[in-house]
Scaffold this active site. Structure first.
Site, PDB file in Angstrom:
ATOM      1  CG  ASP A  88      -1.977   4.982   5.039  1.00 27.51           C
ATOM      2  OD1 ASP A  88      -1.843   3.895   5.617  1.00 27.51           O
ATOM      3  OD2 ASP A  88      -3.065   5.389   4.581  1.00 27.51           O
ATOM      4  NE  ARG A 125     -10.816  -0.980   3.644  1.00 25.23           N
ATOM      5  CZ  ARG A 125     -11.356  -1.136   4.844  1.00 25.23           C
ATOM      6  NH1 ARG A 125     -12.545  -1.693   4.979  1.00 25.23           N
ATOM      7  NH2 ARG A 125     -10.705  -0.751   5.929  1.00 25.23           N
ATOM      8  CE  LYS A 170      -6.673   8.540   8.364  1.00 26.92           C
ATOM      9  NZ  LYS A 170      -7.352   7.409   9.011  1.00 26.92           N
ATOM     10  CG  ASP A 206      -9.978   7.430   6.805  1.00 20.27           C
ATOM     11  OD1 ASP A 206      -8.887   7.368   6.200  1.00 20.27           O
ATOM     12  OD2 ASP A 206     -10.076   7.569   8.037  1.00 20.27           O
ATOM     13  CD  GLU A 215      -6.702   5.245   2.605  1.00 17.88           C
ATOM     14  OE1 GLU A 215      -7.709   5.320   3.325  1.00 17.88           O
ATOM     15  OE2 GLU A 215      -5.570   4.986   3.050  1.00 17.88           O
ATOM     16  CE  LYS A 268      -3.317   2.537   2.974  1.00 16.42           C
ATOM     17  NZ  LYS A 268      -4.199   2.483   4.163  1.00 16.42           N
ATOM     18  CG  ASP A 324      -5.528   7.824   4.964  1.00 12.03           C
ATOM     19  OD1 ASP A 324      -6.392   8.502   4.382  1.00 12.03           O
ATOM     20  OD2 ASP A 324      -5.775   6.770   5.588  1.00 12.03           O
TER      21      ASP A 324
HETATM   22  N1  BES Z   1      -4.328   4.276   6.997  1.00 14.56           N
HETATM   23  C1  BES Z   1      -5.461   3.999   7.791  1.00 14.56           C
HETATM   24  C2  BES Z   1      -5.210   2.943   8.853  1.00 14.56           C
HETATM   25  C3  BES Z   1      -4.270   3.306   9.966  1.00 14.56           C
HETATM   26  C4  BES Z   1      -4.743   3.862  11.131  1.00 14.56           C
HETATM   27  C5  BES Z   1      -2.920   3.050   9.855  1.00 14.56           C
HETATM   28  C6  BES Z   1      -3.873   4.185  12.159  1.00 14.56           C
HETATM   29  C7  BES Z   1      -2.062   3.372  10.887  1.00 14.56           C
HETATM   30  C8  BES Z   1      -2.526   3.942  12.034  1.00 14.56           C
HETATM   31  C9  BES Z   1      -6.601   3.517   6.906  1.00 14.56           C
HETATM   32  O1  BES Z   1      -6.620   4.002   5.613  1.00 14.56           O
HETATM   33  C10 BES Z   1      -7.856   3.944   7.540  1.00 14.56           C
HETATM   34  O2  BES Z   1      -8.093   5.109   7.616  1.00 14.56           O
HETATM   35  N2  BES Z   1      -8.655   2.993   7.979  1.00 14.56           N
HETATM   36  C11 BES Z   1      -9.891   3.275   8.618  1.00 14.56           C
HETATM   37  C12 BES Z   1     -10.914   2.331   8.068  1.00 14.56           C
HETATM   38  C13 BES Z   1     -12.334   2.669   8.431  1.00 14.56           C
HETATM   39  C14 BES Z   1     -12.751   3.972   7.792  1.00 14.56           C
HETATM   40  C15 BES Z   1     -13.235   1.549   7.958  1.00 14.56           C
HETATM   41  C16 BES Z   1      -9.701   3.057  10.110  1.00 14.56           C
HETATM   42  O3  BES Z   1      -8.965   2.146  10.486  1.00 14.56           O
HETATM   43  O4  BES Z   1     -10.259   3.830  10.877  1.00 14.56           O
HETATM   44 ZN    ZN Z   2      -4.874   4.644   4.865  1.00 22.07          ZN
HETATM   45 MN    MN Z   3      -7.671   5.868   5.487  1.00 25.93          MN
END
Ligand code: BES
Ligand code: ZN
Ligand code: MN
Length: 492
Positions: free
Chosen positions: A285, A348, A274, A344, A346, A262, A267
């Site tokens: 990220d 996947r 966020k 968010d 993203e 990835k 992000d």
């Molecule tokens: N990049 C984040 C995941 C992440 C969070 C990595 C904290 C490292 C530290 C990912 O893209 C994300 O935002 N995931 C969301 C998914 C949700 C919206 C279903 C999450 O984990 O909150």
């Molecule tokens: Zn992310």
């Molecule tokens: Mn995200």
């Protein structure tokens, strides 16, 4: 740093710092007795006064005041016998290197005491000592380069520098620069480390014997129908890139592997923005992509006889005026569709393209690394990565490699019943699940794009980034995954 082996005694070796690992409550060893005799019982007295027992983390510094060829002794406690393994040796190597740097020692000697698995232990000590030197200081105006340790000598009376021992050290010296590259790429500020920058770095570090990198621009990405990457990129001013790195061995490859990382360079969450606190570390990220680029960069030197292709879809995720919207639907090159309900989620979306593309080549194994979900951090904490796989032998091999490198992985289940949670009212699936099990629902979405290929997904959201300094790595990007991937590939 030069690393060598010598057949000699502690009371004879000349060095600026002499490191002696001590097992807990094992201070009556002949080694300590011999050294103590040379300093007329003073070492024993100091040990008693300091309450040094050899417990894990215990240390004792002892200046020899010219009574030994070594200027200073440094005793490191290893803890009880039962817990001593490669992890212990790796951390000990790191401790020794840090102490040497702090003491301004150029020549570091270390009593090589492991009584079993000597090759693994030597590799781990070397790896620890090399890893501990990492610094990211290019943005500090006041940094002065630390006194550098020139040599590390592993010694013991009767020690023979066998080919196996030498090989372990050489491997560490090959792999650690890869880990540093991954750390550097993550630590670089997000407005520097753009998709274009990552592409340039991939070309820079992956052009070597048998190794080449191709970087696709937006036009080519569109022509290749990488719809997820284009959708996530819509809110950005920066063009996306799709990086494809290829390693072909000189002989006939024994296996064909695909690595996918990835590469979200920042992000923000997109329109599903966020909160600012959560954005502070979101330059991390692209850590999965960085690990793939870095691991690939080591392959020519390791000379493995497998074919490896690395895929890194990369863009930032921003809420610009043309950004994708909750409710939009993406149609992928394998025909499947995803309804985007949260911009968010993203990672996947861009991994789906890369997995589908990689699966078309029918590799023997496909492994992806991604800082995919906060939920995985909730489940496993900041130091442990989640491992998901549709193939248990592959999962077992990765878990074994992770155990050996000290990069902590824990297998989580692909619960097929949870597919209910990603059902969409308009498309094949939606990009978010329910309020629980977020690491699993994310993995289930990825699984839709791998077909029948044996596949493993490493959710490295926690361990990709260290929240504080530790023995092997300062706060920031850790390079997590590089060593485990390379160990796995080396064992094929
Ligand atoms: N990049 C984040 C995941 C992440 C969070 C990595 C904290 C490292 C530290 C990912 O893209 C994300 O935002 N995931 C969301 C998914 C949700 C919206 C279903 C999450 O984990 O909150
Ligand atoms: Zn992310
Ligand atoms: Mn995200």
């Amino acid at each position: 740093m030069q690393i060598n082996f010598r057949d000699t005694h502690a009371e004879r070796i000349k060095s600026d710092l002499l490191v002696i690992p001590i097992r807990e409550n094992n201070l009556d060893e002949s080694l300590i007795r011999a050294l103590d005799r040379r300093v007329k019982g003073d070492l024993r007295a100091r040990i008693q006064k300091s309450k040094f027992t050899g417990a894990e983390g215990n240390t004792l510094t002892y200046p020899t005041a010219g009574m030994l060829p070594a200027a200073q002794l440094f005793l490191i406690g290893l803890g009880g016998n039962a817990n001593i393994g490669t992890d212990t040796w790796r951390k000990m190597g790191a401790r020794a290197r840090k102490e040497a740097a702090a003491a301004g020692a150029e020549e570091l000697a270390l009593y090589f005491s492991p009584d079993k698995d000597a090759e693994k232990a030597a590799g781990a000590i070397a790896e620890g000592a090399l890893l501990a030197a990492y610094q990211f200081s290019k943005y500090r105006s006041t940094s002065k380069p630390p006194a550098d340790v020139k040599s590390l000598t592993l010694f013991k009376p009767g020690l023979k520098p066998t080919a196996g021992l030498q090989r372990s050290v050489t491997t560490a010296q090959t792999i650690v620069p890869g880990v540093f590259l991954a750390r550097d790429l993550v630590n670089e500020p997000p407005s520097v480390a753009t998709a274009r920058f990552l592409g340039e770095q991939a070309v820079k570090y992956c052009s070597d014997r048998g190794l080449s990198a191709e970087v696709w621009d937006k036009k080519k990405i569109a022509a290749m129908k990488l719809a997820g990457l284009l959708a996530v990129n819509r809110g950005s001013q920066e063009e996306p890139r799709f990086i494809k790195i290829h390693y072909r061995p000189s002989g006939r490859p024994k296996k064909k592997i695909a690595l996918i990382g990835k590469g979200i360079t920042f992000d923000s969450g997109g329109l599903s923005l966020k909160p600012s606190k959560s954005m502070e570390t979101m330059k991390l990220d692209m850590a999965g992509g960085a690990a793939v680029i870095a691991a690939m960069s080591c392959l020519p030197k390791l000379g493995l006889d497998i074919e490896v292709t690395g895929y890194v879809p990369t863009t930032d995720n921003l809420p610009g005026h043309n950004a994708q919207k909750p409710g939009d639907v993406i149609r992928y090159l394998n025909g499947k569709t995803i309804e985007v309900l949260n911009t968010d989620a993203e990672g996947r979306l861009i991994l789906a393209d890369a997995l589908a593309l990689a699966a078309k080549q029918k590799p023997d194994y496909m492994i992806n690394l991604a800082t995919l979900t906060g939920a995985c951090m909730v489940a496993l904490g900041p130091q442990v990565g989640g491992l998901f796989s549709n193939n248990q032998p592959l999962a077992d091999a990765l878990l074994r490699c992770a155990g050996e490198t000290g990069e902590k992985l824990w297998q989580l289940p692909l619960v097929k019943e949870y597919k209910e949670m990603i059902k969409s009212s308009v498309a094949d699936m939606k990009n978010i699940g329910g309020s629980h099990g977020g690491a699993i629902t994310a993995a289930l979405i990825l699984q839709e794009f791998v077909g029948e290929v044996p596949w493993a997904h490493l959710d490295i959201a926690g361990p990709a980034f260290a929240e504080s300094d530790n023995a092997l790595c300062p706060k920031g990007g850790t390079g997590f995954g590089v060593r485990t991937l390379l160990r796995f590939l080396s064992g094929l």
